[in-house]
Motif scaffolding. Sequence first.
Motif, PDB file in Angstrom:
ATOM      1  N   THR A 310       0.846  -1.195   0.000  1.00  0.00           N
ATOM      2  CA  THR A 310       0.000   0.000   0.000  1.00  0.00           C
ATOM      3  C   THR A 310       0.880   1.243   0.000  1.00  0.00           C
ATOM      4  O   THR A 310       2.056   1.189   0.341  1.00  0.00           O
ATOM      5  N   PHE A 311       0.275   2.374  -0.391  1.00  0.00           N
ATOM      6  CA  PHE A 311       1.001   3.643  -0.360  1.00  0.00           C
ATOM      7  C   PHE A 311      -0.011   4.772  -0.328  1.00  0.00           C
ATOM      8  O   PHE A 311      -1.068   4.702  -0.965  1.00  0.00           O
ATOM      9  N   ASN A 312       0.322   5.819   0.427  1.00  0.00           N
ATOM     10  CA  ASN A 312      -0.541   6.996   0.465  1.00  0.00           C
ATOM     11  C   ASN A 312      -0.548   7.696  -0.886  1.00  0.00           C
ATOM     12  O   ASN A 312       0.491   7.791  -1.558  1.00  0.00           O
ATOM     13  N   ASP A 313      -1.691   8.176  -1.276  1.00  0.00           N
ATOM     14  CA  ASP A 313      -1.863   8.836  -2.573  1.00  0.00           C
ATOM     15  C   ASP A 313      -1.084  10.152  -2.582  1.00  0.00           C
ATOM     16  O   ASP A 313      -1.345  11.048  -1.778  1.00  0.00           O
ATOM     17  N   ILE A 314      -0.143  10.282  -3.503  1.00  0.00           N
ATOM     18  CA  ILE A 314       0.707  11.471  -3.558  1.00  0.00           C
ATOM     19  C   ILE A 314      -0.088  12.717  -3.905  1.00  0.00           C
ATOM     20  O   ILE A 314       0.271  13.834  -3.495  1.00  0.00           O
ATOM     21  N   ASP A 315      -1.181  12.573  -4.636  1.00  0.00           N
ATOM     22  CA  ASP A 315      -2.009  13.730  -4.998  1.00  0.00           C
ATOM     23  C   ASP A 315      -2.874  14.182  -3.828  1.00  0.00           C
ATOM     24  O   ASP A 315      -3.114  15.376  -3.644  1.00  0.00           O
ATOM     25  N   ARG A 316      -3.324  13.225  -3.030  1.00  0.00           N
ATOM     26  CA  ARG A 316      -4.186  13.552  -1.890  1.00  0.00           C
ATOM     27  C   ARG A 316      -3.364  13.989  -0.686  1.00  0.00           C
ATOM     28  O   ARG A 316      -3.801  14.789   0.131  1.00  0.00           O
ATOM     29  N   GLY A 321      -1.341   8.117  10.253  1.00  0.00           N
ATOM     30  CA  GLY A 321      -1.602   6.820  10.857  1.00  0.00           C
ATOM     31  C   GLY A 321      -1.920   5.722   9.875  1.00  0.00           C
ATOM     32  O   GLY A 321      -2.055   4.557  10.266  1.00  0.00           O
ATOM     33  N   TYR A 322      -2.030   6.059   8.585  1.00  0.00           N
ATOM     34  CA  TYR A 322      -2.399   5.066   7.577  1.00  0.00           C
ATOM     35  C   TYR A 322      -1.292   4.927   6.531  1.00  0.00           C
ATOM     36  O   TYR A 322      -0.573   5.883   6.230  1.00  0.00           O
ATOM     37  N   THR A 323      -1.172   3.730   5.986  1.00  0.00           N
ATOM     38  CA  THR A 323      -0.158   3.466   4.955  1.00  0.00           C
ATOM     39  C   THR A 323      -0.743   3.550   3.554  1.00  0.00           C
ATOM     40  O   THR A 323      -0.071   3.198   2.586  1.00  0.00           O
ATOM     41  N   GLY A 324      -1.978   4.017   3.434  1.00  0.00           N
ATOM     42  CA  GLY A 324      -2.586   4.214   2.134  1.00  0.00           C
ATOM     43  C   GLY A 324      -3.367   3.009   1.640  1.00  0.00           C
ATOM     44  O   GLY A 324      -3.537   2.003   2.343  1.00  0.00           O
ATOM     45  N   ALA A 325      -3.832   3.104   0.405  1.00  0.00           N
ATOM     46  CA  ALA A 325      -4.601   2.033  -0.225  1.00  0.00           C
ATOM     47  C   ALA A 325      -3.669   1.138  -1.040  1.00  0.00           C
ATOM     48  O   ALA A 325      -2.487   1.425  -1.198  1.00  0.00           O
ATOM     49  N   ALA A 326      -4.222   0.055  -1.558  1.00  0.00           N
ATOM     50  CA  ALA A 326      -3.432  -0.881  -2.360  1.00  0.00           C
ATOM     51  C   ALA A 326      -2.797  -0.168  -3.546  1.00  0.00           C
ATOM     52  O   ALA A 326      -3.435   0.655  -4.208  1.00  0.00           O
ATOM     53  N   VAL A 327      -1.534  -0.479  -3.810  1.00  0.00           N
ATOM     54  CA  VAL A 327      -0.843   0.099  -4.962  1.00  0.00           C
ATOM     55  C   VAL A 327      -1.386  -0.556  -6.232  1.00  0.00           C
ATOM     56  O   VAL A 327      -2.108  -1.557  -6.174  1.00  0.00           O
ATOM     57  N   ASP A 391      -8.136   2.737   2.925  1.00  0.00           N
ATOM     58  CA  ASP A 391      -6.763   2.934   3.390  1.00  0.00           C
ATOM     59  C   ASP A 391      -6.468   1.996   4.556  1.00  0.00           C
ATOM     60  O   ASP A 391      -7.322   1.755   5.415  1.00  0.00           O
ATOM     61  N   LEU A 392      -5.248   1.517   4.591  1.00  0.00           N
ATOM     62  CA  LEU A 392      -4.833   0.521   5.578  1.00  0.00           C
ATOM     63  C   LEU A 392      -4.053   1.164   6.714  1.00  0.00           C
ATOM     64  O   LEU A 392      -3.181   1.999   6.486  1.00  0.00           O
ATOM     65  N   ARG A 393      -4.374   0.746   7.917  1.00  0.00           N
ATOM     66  CA  ARG A 393      -3.583   1.125   9.102  1.00  0.00           C
ATOM     67  C   ARG A 393      -3.003  -0.141   9.694  1.00  0.00           C
ATOM     68  O   ARG A 393      -3.746  -1.085   9.995  1.00  0.00           O
ATOM     69  N   ILE A 394      -1.685  -0.196   9.827  1.00  0.00           N
ATOM     70  CA  ILE A 394      -1.043  -1.349  10.442  1.00  0.00           C
ATOM     71  C   ILE A 394      -1.085  -1.161  11.952  1.00  0.00           C
ATOM     72  O   ILE A 394      -0.585  -0.161  12.489  1.00  0.00           O
ATOM     73  N   VAL A 395      -1.651  -2.135  12.621  1.00  0.00           N
ATOM     74  CA  VAL A 395      -1.779  -2.064  14.074  1.00  0.00           C
ATOM     75  C   VAL A 395      -0.540  -2.653  14.733  1.00  0.00           C
ATOM     76  O   VAL A 395       0.043  -2.060  15.634  1.00  0.00           O
ATOM     77  N   ASP A 396      -0.136  -3.830  14.287  1.00  0.00           N
ATOM     78  CA  ASP A 396       1.062  -4.468  14.825  1.00  0.00           C
ATOM     79  C   ASP A 396       1.282  -5.804  14.155  1.00  0.00           C
ATOM     80  O   ASP A 396       0.443  -6.270  13.375  1.00  0.00           O
TER      81      ASP A 396
END
Length: 504
Positions: A310-316, A321-327, A391-396
């Motif tokens: 996943t990756f955060n949207d560079i435009d948005r 706390g989130y690692t973004g949506a699926a690439v 969007d994905l948040r990794i908890v642990d």
Amino acid sequence: MANVFDPVRRRADTDPDTVAVRGDITASGERAVWTYGRLRSDCLDYAGALLAAGLQAGDRVLLVAPSVPEFVVAYMGIQAAGCVVVPVNTMSTRHELEYVLADAGCSLVIVWDGVGPAAKDAASALGTPVWPLRPGAAQGAVAAQVRDRDPADTAAILYTSGTTGRPKGAQLTVSNLLSAGTIGAACSRGSSADRTGTGLPLFHVFGQASVMMATFSCGGSLSLLSRFDPAAMLAMVRADQLTIMAGVPTMWNAMLHVSGDVDPRDFAQLRVAVSGGASLPSEVARAFEARFGCTILEGYGLTETTALGTFNDIDRGAKTGYTGAAVPRTEIQVRDSDGRQCLPGRVGEVYIKGATVMKGYWNRPADTAAVLADDGWFRTGDLGQTDVEGDLRIVDRVKDLIIRGGYNVYPGEVEEVLYAHPDIIEAAVVGVPHDHYGEEVAAVVAVRPGAELAAEQVASWARERLSAYKIPRIVRFVDALPKGSTGKILKRSIDREALRKVGP
């Protein structure tokens, strides 16, 4: 048919004089620089030397080198020859290297001249030939023709850290690495005009796949630090006018604490800082943007997914706390213990499917079957949750989960609170065996120089922000936390028994 070397070859065919790789800036201001034309030539010469020495397609070659341009020459030369690269940590011990050499069945060891004797000693014990890798990486061989390979062929074997049992070799294919390059470039909106810099080790999947391969896929230039130093990294940003920078949270944190005034105008050209390897504390991200005027975008991936997921949207922009949506070309699911997909907001195990998922572990069919289903879904072992936007948040990590008196405590949540304390610069939260609760929450912290902080003050800070069962009852102060080659904090190196004696 394809080859991992293809992006370098394409760029060299069209723009041979464009800079491909820059090395360390020396005290005199000099540095090693490879254009795409030179890189193509040197890689093909290296491939020619490998073939002249009798190596065959599919033979495994151990590569022990820091992040220097010569690493790239050897790595891509191995690829051009149709062999399989096995890159390992330059700090590996003889015992560790003997294991990898034997497990992978390596035919050759290539070792950087500045690395210690462990690799040579391990090779000698197993009777494996050794080639020194020296500045310039010249071999003086007849250039080889690039070997066309099946996209499903294994191109690299990267050994996992071995948090449980012996390390396993993740087989990354030609297609995995080429896909990682194109997907990584798409995520950063990379172009041939970009100048990317990193202090990450190229022997690690993050530096190798989502930085090196992404840079070459879009035809940009790559600036390397052979060893990360925060002041040197900031100097490289200025000297090379970097537009993309990649690192792990401890690197961003270290740069924040470099003394002296920083003018954000010096970093005006820096479009994005890409973070991975571990969860990024929101306080670090906010402080970095305030000081350097650059947003850090967090992504998520594993060795087994060629660093991408996943990756955060560079435009948005970043979502804290989130690692973004699926690439692109990738799917993400969060599943409960029964294998059912979780609704947004529910915590479960993260699964990944897509173009960068490995073909399996080297010679370990049972371990492969345990994490990789026939339909291509890879079980990560990470706990996470999605929001309504996907969007994905990794908890642990599943294995890092602390169960105190029947309550689940996610170390990452507690660490986030501790990092918000103005005097704490590093924090790791782990579970310690406890006779009554089963496990107790323990925090190991490093404070800023000159700060005076007591354990009760740390607990009090947490008590104001967390439920009672999440508060660290054991607090230990250290000068610095143990870290791996990328700067990622190594929780497995923390002595739980020693913490148990600290309290409560």
